[in-house]
Design an enzyme around this catalytic site. Structure first.
Site, PDB file in Angstrom:
ATOM      1  N   HIS A 113     -13.558   5.185 -19.991  1.00  0.00           N
ATOM      2  CA  HIS A 113     -12.231   5.814 -19.984  1.00  0.00           C
ATOM      3  C   HIS A 113     -11.332   5.136 -21.014  1.00  0.00           C
ATOM      4  O   HIS A 113     -11.681   4.091 -21.568  1.00  0.00           O
ATOM      5  CB  HIS A 113     -11.605   5.755 -18.579  1.00  0.00           C
TER       6      HIS A 113
HETATM    7  P1  TYD Z   1     -11.838   2.196 -12.405  1.00  0.00           P
HETATM    8  O1  TYD Z   1     -10.695   1.746 -13.219  1.00  0.00           O
HETATM    9  O2  TYD Z   1     -12.324   3.591 -12.598  1.00  0.00           O
HETATM   10  O3  TYD Z   1     -13.056   1.172 -12.596  1.00  0.00           O
HETATM   11  P2  TYD Z   1     -13.979   0.879 -13.892  1.00  0.00           P
HETATM   12  O4  TYD Z   1     -13.227   1.285 -15.102  1.00  0.00           O
HETATM   13  O5  TYD Z   1     -14.250  -0.578 -13.856  1.00  0.00           O
HETATM   14  O6  TYD Z   1     -15.252   1.633 -13.732  1.00  0.00           O
HETATM   15  O7  TYD Z   1     -11.465   1.968 -10.869  1.00  0.00           O
HETATM   16  C1  TYD Z   1     -12.422   2.113  -9.822  1.00  0.00           C
HETATM   17  C2  TYD Z   1     -11.685   2.501  -8.551  1.00  0.00           C
HETATM   18  O8  TYD Z   1     -10.775   1.475  -8.125  1.00  0.00           O
HETATM   19  C3  TYD Z   1     -10.848   3.762  -8.694  1.00  0.00           C
HETATM   20  O9  TYD Z   1     -11.008   4.521  -7.486  1.00  0.00           O
HETATM   21  C4  TYD Z   1      -9.431   3.283  -8.739  1.00  0.00           C
HETATM   22  C5  TYD Z   1      -9.455   1.968  -8.000  1.00  0.00           C
HETATM   23  N1  TYD Z   1      -8.509   0.969  -8.565  1.00  0.00           N
HETATM   24  C6  TYD Z   1      -7.373   0.630  -7.863  1.00  0.00           C
HETATM   25  O10 TYD Z   1      -7.089   1.162  -6.766  1.00  0.00           O
HETATM   26  N2  TYD Z   1      -6.527  -0.318  -8.389  1.00  0.00           N
HETATM   27  C7  TYD Z   1      -6.776  -0.919  -9.572  1.00  0.00           C
HETATM   28  O11 TYD Z   1      -5.986  -1.792 -10.021  1.00  0.00           O
HETATM   29  C8  TYD Z   1      -7.958  -0.547 -10.307  1.00  0.00           C
HETATM   30  C9  TYD Z   1      -8.273  -1.157 -11.641  1.00  0.00           C
HETATM   31  C10 TYD Z   1      -8.791   0.402  -9.750  1.00  0.00           C
END
Ligand code: TYD
Length: 139
Positions: free
Chosen positions: A50
């Site tokens: 992303h």
């Molecule tokens: P995501 O940013 O998509 O993870 P990555 O990029 O590492 O694959 O986040 C994963 C999940 O966690 C998503 O459901 C959102 C949640 N999340 C939070 O609730 N708070 C946060 O600060 C972060 C970074 C993620």
């Protein structure tokens, strides 16, 4: 510059390990509103996939080895964070993936804003549209 590798200041004390530190708005170019860390990840796992519209983040890996793939819509690059005192600033408009190269590596992130799903671009075609729409802002 939307990406930058930063050397984290480190103090070595004889026989008692090392102490590394960074300060918001001094060593990294933004105030920190949120800190999160990703742990318990198996070797070979890929996360991320992303970009953000406005968020600035500072990534560092206090233990292990993680490859960060970066794409600004026209150029791709990569940085390996490997437990050494170095970190990576990732600004808005950078598509990023993280690949775990060692089990249980820990990825720590200091972020400029609270969590906001609306700030995410999770579709690569939307990301390219976003970059094209914003290109003149960065000239
Ligand atoms: P995501 O940013 O998509 O993870 P990555 O990029 O590492 O694959 O986040 C994963 C999940 O966690 C998503 O459901 C959102 C949640 N999340 C939070 O609730 N708070 C946060 O600060 C972060 C970074 C993620």
């Amino acid at each position: 510059m939307q990406n930058e590798v930063i050397s984290i200041k480190t103090i070595t004390t004889e026989n008692s390990g090392k102490l590394s530190f960074f300060e918001a708005e001094r060593n990294i170019p933004f105030a920190i509103k949120r800190v999160y860390y990703i742990h318990g990840v198996a070797n070979g796992v890929r996360r991320g996939g992303h970009a953000h519209k406005e968020l600035w983040q500072f990534l560092f890996c206090p233990y292990g080895k993680i490859r960060i793939l970066l794409d600004d819509g026209s150029e791709k690059s990569e940085v390996v964070l490997d437990g050494l005192p170095k970190g990576l600033i990732v600004g808005p408009g950078i598509w990023h993936d993280m690949i775990w190269l060692k089990e249980d590596s820990i990825l720590c992130v200091a972020a400029s804003e609270y969590y906001d799903e609306a700030d995410y671009i999770r579709d690569y075609d939307d990301f390219i549209k976003f970059v094209r729409a914003n290109i003149y802002d960065n000239l």
